[in-house]
Design an enzyme around this catalytic site. Sequence first.
Site, PDB file in Angstrom:
ATOM      1  N   PRO A  10     -21.213  37.746  83.023  1.00 33.84           N
ATOM      2  CA  PRO A  10     -21.373  37.055  84.257  1.00 33.84           C
ATOM      3  C   PRO A  10     -20.856  35.650  84.349  1.00 33.84           C
ATOM      4  CG  PRO A  10     -23.371  37.405  82.700  1.00 33.84           C
ATOM      5  CD  PRO A  10     -22.138  38.202  82.346  1.00 33.84           C
ATOM      6  N   ASN A  11     -20.485  35.423  85.319  1.00 30.52           N
ATOM      7  CA  ASN A  11     -19.868  34.056  85.800  1.00 30.52           C
ATOM      8  C   ASN A  11     -18.540  33.759  85.153  1.00 30.52           C
ATOM      9  OD1 ASN A  11     -22.367  32.872  87.105  1.00 30.52           O
ATOM     10  ND2 ASN A  11     -23.228  33.007  84.998  1.00 30.52           N
ATOM     11  N   ARG A  18     -15.144  26.760  86.928  1.00 29.68           N
ATOM     12  CA  ARG A  18     -16.495  26.601  86.367  1.00 29.68           C
ATOM     13  C   ARG A  18     -16.523  25.467  85.124  1.00 29.68           C
ATOM     14  NH1 ARG A  18     -19.296  31.064  82.462  1.00 29.68           N
ATOM     15  NH2 ARG A  18     -21.162  30.004  82.207  1.00 29.68           N
ATOM     16  N   TYR A  23     -14.858  25.366  79.751  1.00 26.24           N
ATOM     17  CA  TYR A  23     -14.163  26.469  79.637  1.00 26.24           C
ATOM     18  C   TYR A  23     -12.635  26.332  80.195  1.00 26.24           C
ATOM     19  CZ  TYR A  23     -18.797  28.100  79.615  1.00 26.24           C
ATOM     20  OH  TYR A  23     -20.448  28.520  79.215  1.00 26.24           O
ATOM     21  N   ASN A  72     -16.622  39.410  76.108  1.00 21.00           N
ATOM     22  CA  ASN A  72     -17.145  38.277  76.256  1.00 21.00           C
ATOM     23  C   ASN A  72     -18.421  38.628  77.264  1.00 21.00           C
ATOM     24  OD1 ASN A  72     -18.408  35.490  76.584  1.00 21.00           O
ATOM     25  ND2 ASN A  72     -16.701  34.772  77.213  1.00 21.00           N
ATOM     26  N   ALA A  75     -23.744  34.826  79.209  1.00 23.27           N
ATOM     27  CA  ALA A  75     -25.063  34.700  78.814  1.00 23.27           C
ATOM     28  C   ALA A  75     -25.881  35.979  78.592  1.00 23.27           C
ATOM     29  CB  ALA A  75     -25.805  34.126  79.974  1.00 23.27           C
ATOM     30  N   GLU A  96     -16.436  40.479  69.618  1.00 25.07           N
ATOM     31  CA  GLU A  96     -17.028  39.497  70.548  1.00 25.07           C
ATOM     32  C   GLU A  96     -16.163  38.289  70.836  1.00 25.07           C
ATOM     33  OE1 GLU A  96     -20.995  38.760  69.307  1.00 25.07           O
ATOM     34  OE2 GLU A  96     -21.729  37.453  70.938  1.00 25.07           O
ATOM     35  N   HIS A  98     -16.360  34.184  72.377  1.00 22.91           N
ATOM     36  CA  HIS A  98     -17.040  33.219  73.328  1.00 22.91           C
ATOM     37  C   HIS A  98     -15.943  31.951  73.425  1.00 22.91           C
ATOM     38  CE1 HIS A  98     -20.881  34.828  73.508  1.00 22.91           C
ATOM     39  NE2 HIS A  98     -20.653  35.285  72.640  1.00 22.91           N
ATOM     40  N   ARG A 105     -23.692  24.167  71.253  1.00 18.19           N
ATOM     41  CA  ARG A 105     -24.343  23.960  72.611  1.00 18.19           C
ATOM     42  C   ARG A 105     -25.901  24.189  72.380  1.00 18.19           C
ATOM     43  NH1 ARG A 105     -20.986  27.163  76.793  1.00 18.19           N
ATOM     44  NH2 ARG A 105     -22.263  25.718  78.087  1.00 18.19           N
TER      45      ARG A 105
HETATM   46  C1  DQA Z   1     -19.804  31.731  76.964  1.00 22.88           C
HETATM   47  C2  DQA Z   1     -20.947  31.125  76.289  1.00 22.88           C
HETATM   48  C3  DQA Z   1     -22.385  31.581  76.901  1.00 22.88           C
HETATM   49  O1  DQA Z   1     -23.355  30.769  76.265  1.00 22.88           O
HETATM   50  C4  DQA Z   1     -22.433  31.200  78.408  1.00 22.88           C
HETATM   51  O2  DQA Z   1     -23.477  31.917  79.032  1.00 22.88           O
HETATM   52  C5  DQA Z   1     -20.927  31.896  79.217  1.00 22.88           C
HETATM   53  C6  DQA Z   1     -19.802  31.700  78.505  1.00 22.88           C
HETATM   54  C7  DQA Z   1     -18.450  31.491  76.147  1.00 22.88           C
HETATM   55  O3  DQA Z   1     -17.580  32.289  76.529  1.00 22.88           O
HETATM   56  O4  DQA Z   1     -18.427  30.253  75.760  1.00 22.88           O
HETATM   57  O5  DQA Z   1     -21.244  32.063  80.065  1.00 22.88           O
HETATM   58  O6  DQA Z   1     -19.898  33.302  76.415  1.00 22.88           O
END
Ligand code: DQA
Length: 142
Positions: A10-11, A18, A23, A72, A75, A96, A98, A105
């Site tokens: 998501p996102n 964003r 990011y 990835n 959240a 995984e 991020h 954070r």
């Molecule tokens: C994320 C870190 C997560 O905490 C966050 O909710 C994201 C992006 C990252 O790539 O740093 O959406 O996965």
Amino acid sequence: MKQILIINGPNLNLLGKREPEIYGSQSFDDFFKSLQARYPDLQLSYFQSNHEGALLDKIHSAGFSADAIILNAGAYSHTSIALADAIAAIPAPVVEVHISNVFKRESYRHHSYLSAHCVGCIVGLGLDGYRLALEWVLGRKG
Ligand code: DQA
């Protein structure tokens, strides 16, 4: 030819727009094109969804044939036991990723339900984390 799938949750469709201070300013589509150009001999594919169920379905459908999945889950990493179970259920190794350093954070980002089922985790190295995950897959036997 190795078959590698990158999955973003998501996102992450908003990368480039964003919170660029966290990011970065590159869209994932542009980044993915550069990866494909860099690794022309790989069967590299990309899937993004904002929906937990769609991510589960993709892990199920790719997880028995792909050589590896780079994930990835955004959240959902911090909330989803269902995604953790899906990773545990498939034979493909999952890396995984991020983009941000989640440990710098908010504390709710410090725990991932997924990490224990993944072969490894790359955190805080920006989009380069996906490339590094790919390099690991390429150097891996099998
Ligand atoms: C994320 C870190 C997560 O905490 C966050 O909710 C994201 C992006 C990252 O790539 O740093 O959406 O996965």
